[in-house]
Structure formats: C-alpha cells, structure tokens
Design an enzyme around this catalytic site. Structure first.
Site, short mmCIF file in Angstrom:
data_model
loop_
_atom_site.label_atom_id
_atom_site.label_comp_id
_atom_site.label_asym_id
_atom_site.label_seq_id
_atom_site.Cartn_x
_atom_site.Cartn_y
_atom_site.Cartn_z
N PHE A 164 2.06 19.26 -0.64
CA PHE A 164 2.17 17.93 -0.24
C PHE A 164 2.85 17.14 -1.17
CE2 PHE A 164 -1.58 19.07 2.43
CZ PHE A 164 -0.91 18.75 3.63
N ASP A 165 3.78 16.21 -0.73
CA ASP A 165 4.18 15.10 -1.40
C ASP A 165 3.11 14.10 -1.35
OD1 ASP A 165 5.89 12.99 -2.87
OD2 ASP A 165 5.85 12.06 -0.76
N LYS A 166 2.86 12.92 -2.12
CA LYS A 166 2.00 12.00 -2.22
C LYS A 166 2.30 10.80 -1.22
CE LYS A 166 0.24 9.25 -5.54
NZ LYS A 166 0.26 7.76 -5.05
#
Length: 634
Positions: free
Chosen positions: A305-307
């Site tokens: 995941f990106d944040k």
C-alpha cells in the site's frame, strides 16, 4: 443467428417433434418419419452452417461433431435420434445464450443508466440538447431526479447525489460549490449547476462502460488454454470415433460416441465465470480491466500500500503552522502560492488552508520545479521558495537548526507530516499536516489476511514517525518510509524477484510506476489521478479499501468457480463416454445429459453475480491500535 431466430427455430422443431409423437400414436408411421426428417433439417441447417463457417476458418467446432453424427443418424434411418439431437443441441444453445445474458446484466444496467439529454445554458437561454453535444465549459443544470450528463464541478446549488453507477455506494453523497460530480450519477434531491470538464466518451461513466465491455470480451490464460485444447480435442474425437467403429462395427455406438464427446461445457466453463465475476465487480464499483486481472488478483500473496490517499483518507488538514520569527499567515500565503503548481495531496492541502483563511488572489508562481517525493521550489513575488522534506532543504543548502528539528520531530511523532518552508535560503517555518486513517482500513486488512494474503506492507514518502503510527494502528507487517517513487519501484521489483506475487495499491502520480511494476496494480479511482487509473489493472471507483478486499475475495471466488465448472465439464464427458462404451447411454439421452451439464455450468457461474464475500455494512468511526509493532525502515 440471433436469439429470436434461435427461439423461433427451437419452437418450430419442438412443435414438429410433438406432431411426430402424435403421428406415432395414431399409427401414421410415414408421416411420423417425414416430420422427424423435416425437424432434423430445420434444426440441423443452422448447426451445419456454423460448422461449415468454422471449417473455412480452419477450426474444428462442436457443431462439426453434431453435424457428422446427425448426418450418420439420417443415413442409417435413426430419425428419432437425429431429430432429438438437433432439437436438444439448438434448445441448449438458446438456453445458454439467454442465461449468459443474465451474467452480462451489470453491463446492460450500466448502459441503460447512461444520460441521454442535458439541460445547458447558452447565450443566456436554457436549452435541452443530446448529452453527447455538451462541450467543455458549458453550464449544465441538473434538477431532482435528473442524471448528471458530464464530469465537472459544482458552480451553484446543493444536492444529494446517488453515485452508485460510479462508486457502487448506495448512500447519497452531498454536493456543493467546488465539489466534483460524475456523469451517470442521479440527483436524489436538490439542484445543481455544473461546469462541464469532461464530456461524451471522455467522462468517467463512459470509460467505465468501455472498460467493462473490454474486460468481458478479454480472455484469461485459462480460457486461451481451453480454446487451444478444444481445437486439438475436436479432431481427436473424430479420429477416436473412427477407431471405435473399426473395433465395434457399430455405427450407432460410433455416432453416440461422437456427439457425447462434445466439449461444450468445457469450452464455456471459464468465460461464463469470468463474465459473471466482472459483472459483479462493476455492480460493486470494482473495475477489472480483463479476465487476466481477475486471475492475477486471485493469486497474490503480498499486498503493498501507499499511505496518503490509500490507507489514509487523502484529505489531510493543516494542524499547525510554526513560523520561526515571523508572521504565520504571511508564511502560509507564500507557500500556498508556490503549491498552486503542485498536484500532490499535501500541496493541495496547503492551498485549501489558505483559502479557508480567506487568502484570495494568490500570486502566480514562477520558475516552478517539482521534485517528486521531496517537494518543490518556486519564485513567488521575487522571493525564492523551497518547501518539502529535510532532504530537499539539505540539497538546497538550507540549514535546519536543532530547535526546528526538535519541533518537526515532535509533530511527526504525533502523526503529522512536517513540511519545511524556506524563503530566500533561510528556513522560515514548518507546516504540519495530518491525514486520518480510512475507517474501513482495519476490516479490509483483516479480510486480506483471511483470504490468504501472507504479507501486508506500506511504502510511503512520508516521514518514519507518521508512517510508524499508521503501521501500528493497522497491524502492518512492514513499513518503509521516506521513499522516492523509484525506491517504491525497486522495492516492488525485489519482492517479485523473491518469488512473491505482488499487488500494489495507490492513487497518485508518484504511485503509477510502482503500480505498473507490480503483478497487479490497484488504483483508488474516484480520487485517484488519470495516470494511476490508466496504469492499474483494477480500479476502485469509491476510493474504499473494502472494495479492494471485495475485489480480492471475488477474484478468488471466480477462479474457484472456473475450476468447479472445468471439473464438472470434464467429469461429465468421461462418465458419458464410459456409459456409451458400456452400451448404457443412447444418442438422444446422452445429448440431453450433455446439455444439462452445460446449463449446470452456467447456473453455477451465475451464483457469482450475487456474491458478496461476506461484506459488512460500512460503519463510521476511527481506527484503534492493535497488532504488533511493524518493522519501520527509512
């Protein structure tokens, strides 16, 4: 041949069979035989035509096997068998087509929802025109019950919009000045004036329809294998039938063997499941860009995941402005002016904060240079602005005092991202920004683990303190912070080199390279950038992680359904062939069982249309910390 033509021919041949039965009961055997032959010719003609067309393309179709068997049955005088086989095959094809239509219902529903007309204001006059004639910049009016015909932004009015066609969400969304709206959404209550930005085939709704159409027509690796197998299998069965006849000298047994071996259920076992799965996804706001995307998503074991905008809401807020020996509002105005050139979430947040404080007429920045993953430099009012990370400050020779470092660290430990702001080579302050975790993130991550995902990792360009806080709250396995876009790509490549099957989820320009590198890329659609949506294999239209969890669960269910159908098809053929060779199954009864197996395969696939993967109703609220401390790497 169209569905209506199939229906008429099936009805006529069915009536002739009933008539033949009556002739048989009344002792009119010649009329019975003539009626059966007529029924065979009427039903067999379209089958033979399709077989001939396939042969011209150098393909051996199922229709060829049936045509050979029916011709043989007519030759030996088995008129009942020939009529029954052609009727059952045609009736089975008709039912198959009707049932397949149901699996494509989601696409039909989407097409039916497409807006046809638009009310626009031109030259001070209100007029109704076809939706595809609206031009960018037009002011479009949408009243209660009306459909939004364009993608654009609200320029007046307020309304509640049903966005289910785009996002799969049934809860109406409130829209007011400045909010984005999408074509195909419906005004439940209220009135909107929308400035058109995208029209016709460029709208999000039109792109959704196009993507779903392409996806339903695409072929998975399993489908491609089964089609190649069928092209080898069909001539192989013809050869085996000849061998059976040479060994038994029984023409009826040979013809029965030929028909029963048709791989009809096998050929449709994969595509019908894929079509149903993609349709379910479209209905729930998940766009698979093809059948191969479904198979790939089902096989992943690692999710990255990106944040910002992915695990978090992507709507960060300015929580504090620390001005070092100056005016905080003046500092904010200068940095906001520079950030008007940025597409990054944090840059837009600074501009929005300036607007919220009544700062209008921001100066136009000049000599803007955006450094991906670091920040930007620009000239505003003759002053050189540098805004971004510590590394950007160091690269521009701007010193960070121990006091400034301590202030930034304190903000970061509290879950903020600290933006360093410098003017004319001197550090002038910090702008602290915080982004809340998505309320559905925790349940989504639990769902991933329950569905066989072994490792969940977060990659972010944010500072390690803010990243660690998100990692702890969500119980992630690893957190890698302060990464540039190329660092994310390198990390995804390393995971793949280690034998992992990786899905990468993100929403920004910075995420697009990593999304493209992963085995399967996931884009947060409604709030995501065009480039991430174009790069990704799966688009989540509602920007919700529970859609991602549903997509993973649905993909596994679809692949499982394909396997069930394949085994059912293969098992039925083997059992029937065994029954034929043992003399227990005749031509007509075997054909009936064969067609029933085709319908069972289709009905099994249709279960996917209503599959919900045990989804829960979304609940409001925040996220409580749980799970182990993740490994955090700068």
């Amino acid at each position: 041949m169209t569905g209506k033509q199939k229906a008429w021919i099936t009805a006529v041949t069915g009536g002739l069979l009933v008539l033949a039965i009556l002739f048989h009961l009344t002792g009119l055997q010649e009329l019975r035989s003539s009626t059966l032959i007529l029924s065979t010719v009427i039903a067999g003609a379209p089958i033979a035509l399709k077989a001939f067309q396939a042969l011209r393309m150098k393909a051996f179709s199922i229709e060829l096997l049936v045509t050979i068997a029916v011709a043989g049955a007519l030759f030996i005088g088995e008129y009942v068998e020939s009529a029954a086989v052609t009727f059952l095959f045609l009736f089975g094809a008709y039912l198959e087509a009707r049932t397949l239509e149901k699996t494509r219902k989601s696409l039909k529903d989407l097409v039916d929802m497409a807006p046809q007309e638009a009310t626009v204001v031109r030259d001070g006059r209100e007029m109704v025109i076809p939706a595809d004639e609206v031009e960018a910049g037009d002011r479009v009016l949408v009243r209660t019950g009306g459909k939004v015909p364009v993608d654009g932004r609200v320029a007046g009015g307020r309304a509640h919009l049903n966005e289910a066609a785009i996002t799969g969400e049934s809860v109406p969304a409130s829209k007011a000045d400045g909010d984005a709206v999408f074509s195909g959404t419906i005004v439940d209550s209220g009135y909107l004036e929308v400035i058109a930005e995208k029209t016709g085939d460029d709208t999000t709704f039109a792109r959704i329809i196009e993507l779903v159409e392409e996806a339903q027509e695409s072929k998975t690796k399993t489908q491609q294998f089964l089609e190649k197998f069928a092209n080898i299998y069909t001539p192989g069965i013809v050869v085996l039938s000849v061998i059976v006849y040479l060994l038994t000298q029984n023409i009826e047994l040979t013809l029965t063997f030929l028909v029963i071996a048709c791989p009809g259920a096998l050929v449709i076992s994969a595509p019908v499941s894929i079509v149903a799965g993609i349709g379910n996804g479209a209905k729930n706001g998940v766009l698979f860009k093809g059948g191969e995307s479904v198979e790939s998503l089902a096989k992943i074991d690692t999710v990255v995941f990106d944040k910002t905008g992915t695990l978090t809401k992507g709507r960060p807020e300015v929580t504090a402005i620390d001005a070092f020996g100056g005016d905080a509002d003046k500092l904010l105005r200068m940095i906001a002016a520079a950030e008007t050139a940025s597409e990054h979430h944090l840059g837009r947040t600074i501009v929005e904060e300036a607007g919220n404080r009544g700062m209008v007429g921001l100066e136009q920045p000049e000599e803007v240079e955006i450094i991906k993953g670091h920040g930007l430099t620009a000239t505003v009012g003759g002053m050189r602005i540098v805004a971004g990370t510590r590394k950007l400050m160091a690269e521009n020779g701007i010193g960070v005092t121990p006091e400034a470092e301590a202030a930034a660290t304190a903000r970061e430990k509290a879950g903020n991202t600290a933006i360093f702001a410098a003017v004319d080579g001197q550090l002038r302050g910090l702008i602290s920004i915080a982004d809340r975790i998505r309320p559905e993130a925790q349940d989504a991550i639990r769902s991933f683990r329950a569905n066989g995902v072994k490792q969940i990792i977060m990659l972010t360009g944010d500072n390690r303190h803010a990243a660690a806080l998100v990692g702890r709250q969500l119980g992630l396995d690893e957190v890698h912070a302060e990464l540039l876009p190329e660092d994310k790509v390198a990390f995804v490549k390393k995971l793949k080199d280690d034998g992992r099957r990786v899905a990468m989820a993100g929403d920004g320009v910075n995420d697009a390279p990593a999304i493209a590198t992963a085995d399967i890329g996931i884009a947060m659609g409604a709030g995501g950038t065009d480039i991430s949506m174009e790069t990704a294999d799966v688009v989540l239209m509602a920007d919700r992680l529970d859609q991602f969890a549903h997509a993973r669960s649905l993909a596994k269910a679809t692949v499982r359904n394909m396997k069930q159908n394949t085994w059912l098809a293969v098992g039925t053929v083997f059992l029937l062939l065994a029954g034929v060779l043992l003399g227990k199954i005749l031509l007509a009864s075997g054909m009936l069982i064969h067609e029933l197996s085709v319908l069972i395969v289709i009905l099994n696939a249709i279960r996917l249309v209503r599959y919900n993967g045990g989804k829960k109703e979304r609940m409001p609220g925040g996220v409580e910390p749980f799970g182990p401390q993740p490994a955090v790497v700068e």
